[in-house]
Design a protein around this motif. Structure first.
Motif, short mmCIF file in Angstrom:
data_model
loop_
_atom_site.label_atom_id
_atom_site.label_comp_id
_atom_site.label_asym_id
_atom_site.label_seq_id
_atom_site.Cartn_x
_atom_site.Cartn_y
_atom_site.Cartn_z
N PHE A 41 72.63 10.33 4.73
CA PHE A 41 71.22 10.06 4.44
C PHE A 41 71.02 9.49 3.04
CE2 PHE A 41 67.13 11.24 2.64
CZ PHE A 41 66.26 10.74 3.59
N TRP A 42 71.53 10.18 2.02
CA TRP A 42 71.21 9.77 0.65
C TRP A 42 71.81 8.43 0.26
CZ3 TRP A 42 67.13 11.59 -1.32
CH2 TRP A 42 66.72 12.90 -1.05
N PRO A 43 73.07 8.12 0.61
CA PRO A 43 73.57 6.78 0.30
C PRO A 43 72.77 5.67 0.98
CG PRO A 43 75.39 8.24 0.82
CD PRO A 43 74.15 8.98 1.17
N VAL A 44 72.43 5.87 2.26
CA VAL A 44 71.67 4.84 2.99
C VAL A 44 70.25 4.76 2.45
CG1 VAL A 44 70.78 4.14 5.25
CG2 VAL A 44 73.09 5.06 5.05
N PHE A 45 69.66 5.90 2.11
CA PHE A 45 68.33 5.90 1.49
C PHE A 45 68.37 5.13 0.17
CE2 PHE A 45 65.44 7.76 -1.64
CZ PHE A 45 64.21 7.56 -1.02
N GLY A 46 69.41 5.38 -0.63
CA GLY A 46 69.55 4.67 -1.90
C GLY A 46 69.72 3.18 -1.72
N LEU A 47 70.47 2.77 -0.69
CA LEU A 47 70.66 1.34 -0.43
C LEU A 47 69.36 0.68 0.01
CD1 LEU A 47 74.11 1.49 1.41
CD2 LEU A 47 73.66 0.45 -0.83
N ASN A 48 68.60 1.36 0.86
CA ASN A 48 67.30 0.80 1.28
C ASN A 48 66.33 0.71 0.11
OD1 ASN A 48 66.96 0.35 4.37
ND2 ASN A 48 68.15 2.22 4.23
N ALA A 49 66.32 1.75 -0.73
CA ALA A 49 65.45 1.74 -1.90
C ALA A 49 65.86 0.64 -2.87
CB ALA A 49 65.49 3.10 -2.59
N ALA A 50 67.18 0.47 -3.07
CA ALA A 50 67.68 -0.59 -3.95
C ALA A 50 67.30 -1.96 -3.42
CB ALA A 50 69.20 -0.47 -4.10
N ASN A 51 67.36 -2.12 -2.11
CA ASN A 51 66.97 -3.39 -1.49
C ASN A 51 65.52 -3.73 -1.81
OD1 ASN A 51 67.03 -5.66 0.21
ND2 ASN A 51 66.39 -4.47 1.96
N LYS A 52 64.61 -2.76 -1.61
CA LYS A 52 63.20 -2.99 -1.88
C LYS A 52 62.96 -3.25 -3.37
CE LYS A 52 62.15 -1.99 2.40
NZ LYS A 52 61.81 -3.07 3.37
N LEU A 53 63.64 -2.48 -4.22
CA LEU A 53 63.44 -2.60 -5.67
C LEU A 53 63.94 -3.94 -6.19
CD1 LEU A 53 62.54 -1.27 -8.30
CD2 LEU A 53 64.83 -0.29 -8.51
N ILE A 54 65.12 -4.36 -5.74
CA ILE A 54 65.69 -5.63 -6.21
C ILE A 54 64.82 -6.80 -5.77
CG2 ILE A 54 67.64 -7.21 -5.95
CD1 ILE A 54 69.44 -4.73 -5.76
N ILE A 55 64.35 -6.77 -4.52
CA ILE A 55 63.49 -7.85 -4.02
C ILE A 55 62.16 -7.87 -4.79
CG2 ILE A 55 62.16 -8.65 -2.03
CD1 ILE A 55 64.45 -7.76 -0.26
N LEU A 56 61.62 -6.68 -5.10
CA LEU A 56 60.37 -6.61 -5.87
C LEU A 56 60.56 -7.17 -7.28
CD1 LEU A 56 57.44 -5.66 -6.18
CD2 LEU A 56 58.33 -3.42 -6.86
N LEU A 57 61.67 -6.80 -7.92
CA LEU A 57 61.94 -7.31 -9.26
C LEU A 57 62.16 -8.82 -9.24
CD1 LEU A 57 64.34 -4.54 -10.65
CD2 LEU A 57 61.96 -4.97 -11.31
#
Length: 238
Positions: A41-57
């Motif tokens: 859960f946590w690695p995949v959650f982190g990857l999804n969150a990183a995806n959203k954050l990187i695209i937002l930045l």
């Protein structure tokens, strides 16, 4: 909200795990998928969150020059800058999306750690970027067709509800009118959610199948195959 986030991530992991089992000829189960969701859960959650954050930045960094330029100039220059930066943003967003998809597969299937999965995802994308883009275009076309089909079905199915609601409205039967409207809303919402869920399942399964293919056998772009066949055919004719 927390429950929906947990359900979304766990379902994503379960689908990747189940698709991999199916491709390997093994039987999968909901319990096995949920178990895989708990472990990863946590690695995949982190990857999804990183995806959203990187695209937002990326959106902010690319959009900022447009705002600053628009304040000073207008016309052809700002339009040209907008087009160039939009293309850069789309390329960056797609690249990050592909890398994260592969990284999630590395976490769930290959049991890689968070940073290791990102590195592996980047290498896999760099080696197979054309195949990844082709896959994205195919899925986009399927999404477009499914979207059109969903809209058509909703419009056709809405006809009897519209006539029924109009009849109750003419008869001044407010209770009947609102019952028909509420029932139509619930049924259409359920249909849209079902169609979206099936489409999401198909997409995740497709990317998982592509990942397994690329990791195990490697992949060659259809464009490259067509080009090689065309060149080979011309050489044979000569």
């Amino acid at each position: 909200f927390i429950f929906l986030v947990w359900l979304s991530i766990t379902s994503q992991i379960a689908l990747v795990n189940s698709a991999t089992s199916h491709l390997a000829g093994k039987a999968g189960s909901i319990q096995t998928g949920i178990s895989a969701g708990k472990k990863n859960f946590w690695p995949v959650f982190g990857l999804n969150a990183a995806n959203k954050l990187i695209i937002l930045l990326a959106f902010i960094l690319i959009g900022l020059p447009i705002i600053l330029t628009a304040a000073r100039s207008a016309g052809v220059i700002i339009n040209l800058i907008y087009i160039i930066l939009f293309v850069i943003f789309m390329a960056a967003a797609l690249s990050v999306s592909f890398i994260i998809k592969y990284a999630i597969a590395f976490v769930v299937i290959k049991k890689n750690k968070f940073i290791e999965s990102i590195k592996s995802g980047w290498r896999l994308f760099a080696e197979n970027w054309l195949v990844s883009v082709e896959m994205a275009f195919i899925l986009f076309f399927i999404n477009f067709l499914v979207g059109l089909g969903t809209i058509f079905v909703v419009f056709v199915a809405a006809i009897p509800f519209i006539f029924s609601a109009a009849l109750f409205y003419k008869l001044a039967a407010a209770v009947g009118f609102w019952i028909v409207v509420s029932l139509a809303f619930i049924l259409f919402l359920a249909f849209i959610v079902l169609a979206g869920s099936i489409l999401a399942t198909f997409q995740i399964s497709s990317w998982t199948a592509l990942f397994v293919e690329l990791v195990s056998k490697g992949g060659v772009s259809k464009i490259v195959r067509i080009a090689e066949g065309w060149v080979g055919g011309n050489n044979n004719n000569k």
